[in-house]
Design a protein around this motif. Sequence first.
Motif, PDB file in Angstrom:
ATOM      1  N   GLY A  69       0.910  -1.358  -0.026  1.00 19.93           N
ATOM      2  CA  GLY A  69      -0.027  -0.185  -0.060  1.00 19.93           C
ATOM      3  C   GLY A  69       1.004   1.259  -0.071  1.00 19.93           C
ATOM      4  N   ALA A  70       1.963   1.202   0.617  1.00 18.02           N
ATOM      5  CA  ALA A  70       2.888   2.472   0.901  1.00 18.02           C
ATOM      6  C   ALA A  70       3.266   2.674  -0.598  1.00 18.02           C
ATOM      7  CB  ALA A  70       3.897   2.108   1.706  1.00 18.02           C
ATOM      8  N   THR A  71       3.624   1.840  -1.425  1.00 21.83           N
ATOM      9  CA  THR A  71       4.168   1.690  -2.625  1.00 21.83           C
ATOM     10  C   THR A  71       3.105   2.633  -3.652  1.00 21.83           C
ATOM     11  OG1 THR A  71       5.646  -0.007  -2.604  1.00 21.83           O
ATOM     12  CG2 THR A  71       5.107   0.708  -4.723  1.00 21.83           C
ATOM     13  N   LEU A  72       1.748   2.101  -3.428  1.00 24.35           N
ATOM     14  CA  LEU A  72       0.615   2.449  -4.081  1.00 24.35           C
ATOM     15  C   LEU A  72       0.624   4.164  -3.980  1.00 24.35           C
ATOM     16  CD1 LEU A  72      -1.881  -0.203  -4.386  1.00 24.35           C
ATOM     17  CD2 LEU A  72      -0.323   0.652  -6.291  1.00 24.35           C
TER      18      LEU A  72
ATOM     19  N   ALA B 176      -5.694   5.109  -3.385  1.00 29.41           N
ATOM     20  CA  ALA B 176      -4.455   4.047  -3.571  1.00 29.41           C
ATOM     21  C   ALA B 176      -4.921   2.997  -2.267  1.00 29.41           C
ATOM     22  CB  ALA B 176      -3.346   4.688  -3.309  1.00 29.41           C
ATOM     23  N   SER B 177      -5.392   3.283  -1.151  1.00 30.92           N
ATOM     24  CA  SER B 177      -5.531   2.493  -0.099  1.00 30.92           C
ATOM     25  C   SER B 177      -6.913   1.608  -0.457  1.00 30.92           C
ATOM     26  CB  SER B 177      -5.510   3.317   1.015  1.00 30.92           C
ATOM     27  OG  SER B 177      -5.662   2.264   2.450  1.00 30.92           O
ATOM     28  N   LEU B 178      -7.516   2.122  -0.942  1.00 35.66           N
ATOM     29  CA  LEU B 178      -8.699   1.531  -1.393  1.00 35.66           C
ATOM     30  C   LEU B 178      -8.729   0.415  -2.323  1.00 35.66           C
ATOM     31  CD1 LEU B 178     -11.616   4.090  -1.461  1.00 35.66           C
ATOM     32  CD2 LEU B 178     -11.905   2.184  -0.030  1.00 35.66           C
TER      33      LEU B 178
ATOM     34  N   THR C 183      -8.970  -0.258   5.210  1.00 39.57           N
ATOM     35  CA  THR C 183      -8.693   1.177   4.520  1.00 39.57           C
ATOM     36  C   THR C 183      -8.385   1.998   5.747  1.00 39.57           C
ATOM     37  OG1 THR C 183      -9.617   0.639   2.439  1.00 39.57           O
ATOM     38  CG2 THR C 183      -9.047   2.703   3.077  1.00 39.57           C
ATOM     39  N   TYR C 184      -9.526   2.259   6.650  1.00 39.42           N
ATOM     40  CA  TYR C 184      -9.433   3.503   7.343  1.00 39.42           C
ATOM     41  C   TYR C 184      -8.281   2.880   8.643  1.00 39.42           C
ATOM     42  CZ  TYR C 184     -13.046   0.937  10.477  1.00 39.42           C
ATOM     43  OH  TYR C 184     -13.632   0.019  11.256  1.00 39.42           O
ATOM     44  N   GLU C 185      -8.058   1.870   8.892  1.00 39.17           N
ATOM     45  CA  GLU C 185      -7.049   1.300   9.573  1.00 39.17           C
ATOM     46  C   GLU C 185      -5.653   1.494   9.200  1.00 39.17           C
ATOM     47  OE1 GLU C 185      -7.875  -2.681  10.942  1.00 39.17           O
ATOM     48  OE2 GLU C 185      -9.187  -2.089  12.284  1.00 39.17           O
ATOM     49  N   ALA C 186      -5.518   1.265   7.887  1.00 37.97           N
ATOM     50  CA  ALA C 186      -4.304   1.634   7.224  1.00 37.97           C
ATOM     51  C   ALA C 186      -4.086   3.100   7.224  1.00 37.97           C
ATOM     52  CB  ALA C 186      -4.171   1.024   5.759  1.00 37.97           C
TER      53      ALA C 186
ATOM     54  N   ARG D 273     -13.599   5.415  10.896  1.00 40.17           N
ATOM     55  CA  ARG D 273     -14.624   4.931   9.914  1.00 40.17           C
ATOM     56  C   ARG D 273     -15.385   6.208   9.438  1.00 40.17           C
ATOM     57  NH1 ARG D 273     -16.517  -0.230   8.744  1.00 40.17           N
ATOM     58  NH2 ARG D 273     -18.388  -0.156   7.784  1.00 40.17           N
ATOM     59  N   LYS D 274     -15.926   6.981  10.214  1.00 41.67           N
ATOM     60  CA  LYS D 274     -16.616   8.318   9.917  1.00 41.67           C
ATOM     61  C   LYS D 274     -15.884   9.237   9.149  1.00 41.67           C
ATOM     62  CE  LYS D 274     -19.420  12.064  11.927  1.00 41.67           C
ATOM     63  NZ  LYS D 274     -18.883  13.223  11.600  1.00 41.67           N
ATOM     64  N   ALA D 275     -14.518   9.223   9.236  1.00 39.09           N
ATOM     65  CA  ALA D 275     -13.831  10.404   8.608  1.00 39.09           C
ATOM     66  C   ALA D 275     -13.672   9.667   7.007  1.00 39.09           C
ATOM     67  CB  ALA D 275     -12.298  10.703   9.077  1.00 39.09           C
ATOM     68  N   LEU D 276     -13.469   8.460   6.994  1.00 39.85           N
ATOM     69  CA  LEU D 276     -13.312   7.953   5.730  1.00 39.85           C
ATOM     70  C   LEU D 276     -14.532   7.954   4.995  1.00 39.85           C
ATOM     71  CD1 LEU D 276     -11.705   6.268   3.717  1.00 39.85           C
ATOM     72  CD2 LEU D 276     -12.702   4.306   4.818  1.00 39.85           C
ATOM     73  N   TYR D 277     -15.551   7.809   5.427  1.00 35.34           N
ATOM     74  CA  TYR D 277     -16.883   8.016   4.853  1.00 35.34           C
ATOM     75  C   TYR D 277     -17.157   9.452   4.510  1.00 35.34           C
ATOM     76  CZ  TYR D 277     -19.255   3.207   5.736  1.00 35.34           C
ATOM     77  OH  TYR D 277     -19.597   2.131   5.809  1.00 35.34           O
ATOM     78  N   GLU D 278     -16.674  10.353   5.151  1.00 33.92           N
ATOM     79  CA  GLU D 278     -16.989  11.536   4.734  1.00 33.92           C
ATOM     80  C   GLU D 278     -16.046  12.185   3.692  1.00 33.92           C
ATOM     81  OE1 GLU D 278     -16.147  13.727   8.369  1.00 33.92           O
ATOM     82  OE2 GLU D 278     -18.060  13.577   9.219  1.00 33.92           O
ATOM     83  N   LYS D 279     -14.787  11.423   3.747  1.00 36.90           N
ATOM     84  CA  LYS D 279     -13.794  11.739   2.557  1.00 36.90           C
ATOM     85  C   LYS D 279     -14.165  11.096   1.298  1.00 36.90           C
ATOM     86  CE  LYS D 279      -9.982  12.828   5.705  1.00 36.90           C
ATOM     87  NZ  LYS D 279      -9.966  14.157   5.627  1.00 36.90           N
ATOM     88  N   MET D 280     -14.658  10.065   1.543  1.00 32.66           N
ATOM     89  CA  MET D 280     -14.938   9.191   0.133  1.00 32.66           C
ATOM     90  C   MET D 280     -16.290   9.895  -0.412  1.00 32.66           C
ATOM     91  SD  MET D 280     -14.843   5.234   1.287  1.00 32.66           S
ATOM     92  CE  MET D 280     -15.512   4.683  -0.052  1.00 32.66           C
ATOM     93  N   THR D 281     -17.171  10.395   0.417  1.00 31.66           N
ATOM     94  CA  THR D 281     -18.389  11.181  -0.092  1.00 31.66           C
ATOM     95  C   THR D 281     -17.912  12.469  -0.832  1.00 31.66           C
ATOM     96  OG1 THR D 281     -19.855  10.287   1.589  1.00 31.66           O
ATOM     97  CG2 THR D 281     -20.473  12.110   0.500  1.00 31.66           C
TER      98      THR D 281
END
Length: 447
Positions: free
Chosen positions: A348-351, A405-407, A417-420, A425-433
């Motif tokens: 993931g870090a490479t991506l 990249a992480s997804l 993804t949000y752990e990496a 989880r809420k922050a990831l949802y907001e950013k994906m939206t």
Amino acid sequence: MTEAKTVYFIDDEELLRIAGQQTLELAGIDCVCFDRAEAALEQIAPDFEGVIVTDLRMPGMGGVALLHAVLQKDPQIPVILVTGHGDIELAVAMMRDGAYDFIEKPYEPERLIDTVRRALAMRRLTLENRQLRSQVKSALRAHDRFRGFSGAMDRMRKQISETAATDANVLIVGETGTGKGLAAQALHGDSPRAGNPFIAINCAALPADGIESELFGHEAGAHAGALRTRIGRFEHARRGTLFLDEIDSLPMATQGKLLSAVENKTIQRLGSHDPIDLDVRFVAASKTNLEEAVANGTFRGDLLYRLNVVTLQMPTLAARREDIPILFLTFVGQVADRYDLPAPHVPGATLDAIAAREWPGNARELRNAAERFVLGLPEGSDTQNAPSASLSDRMSDHERALIAASLTAHEGRLKDTYEALGISRKALYEKMTRYGLDKSSFADPAS
């Protein structure tokens, strides 16, 4: 695919081989016995549809060496080790190296049968998944040549699909490495002309002293050296598609003859006055601005307006940065297939780092980087383009690319993804939206 039922049973002791074979065959499992690991290894190919049961300690090649040799051929072939009491620690270590399981001597027949059946079921699923992946890849090559989920690529795929159904001439413009040739092939492949020739001509590579013979053909005796009639590239494209790449490289005199061919759908070979009907679709490509070339007097305006009935603008990687990770993984798989190598894991870090880089050579440069990655070669120099966007826009682009990249690395699994990324989880949802990212776009199509 039929159920995998074959077991290669390897042991240097004849009585143990006979007992193992009888146990498995009474359970309805085909079994082939070997007294040497070397003999079994010769029969094992990457598409082997069974599993291997091998004694750990044998003369010559032992179970450990056999395990490593088999996994070199296919890291997903199940290998079951048969061990003595003193080898349990070694067997556990071999499971970390890729062994499927181990059985300690003396074992109950039910233990052997149960372990083998589980391994056969896993092998069958592995081979079925590979077959599905292959089918998906074939479908992508045929119908979805442009990988990516960005808005730019959605619009490009839609425009190609709509344009392919017509017979309109098309001008494809875009920077080097953005896939102009790929778009031309897609226009042909998705059109009613798909079963007929696709003739690609790089106008910049045509010989200066024979350009018209190459394109239009000539009759015998038309000029010095014309010993026999030659059919030109335009005639070869009849009823198909003629792709003129780097069309801005054509001399003005040749542009005039091309204009006549486009307008009248006929050509004449050099040395002949007989018209030849030309049922072709014209697709042209340029990395330069042809309107500026018209203004500068180096390209004919009337030819431009005959060719650009539809104009496709190929997006750069900078305009579709979220597509970079999936493109890189696609190229890694393609390069590995070409060199007959296992596709390496891309961390993931490479991506993340790849998504953050500038790629002035676009997909072509990214493909070269994927090839170096597969071959284990050092990365080339990273030529950076000076960014023109504001700091806020560049930071948003960077954050979107990192999340994509992480997804991609986690095949759309949100928890991983949000752990990496180290966010909630809420922050990831907001950013994906906010960035218009859909987890289903990152899921493995074969899973």
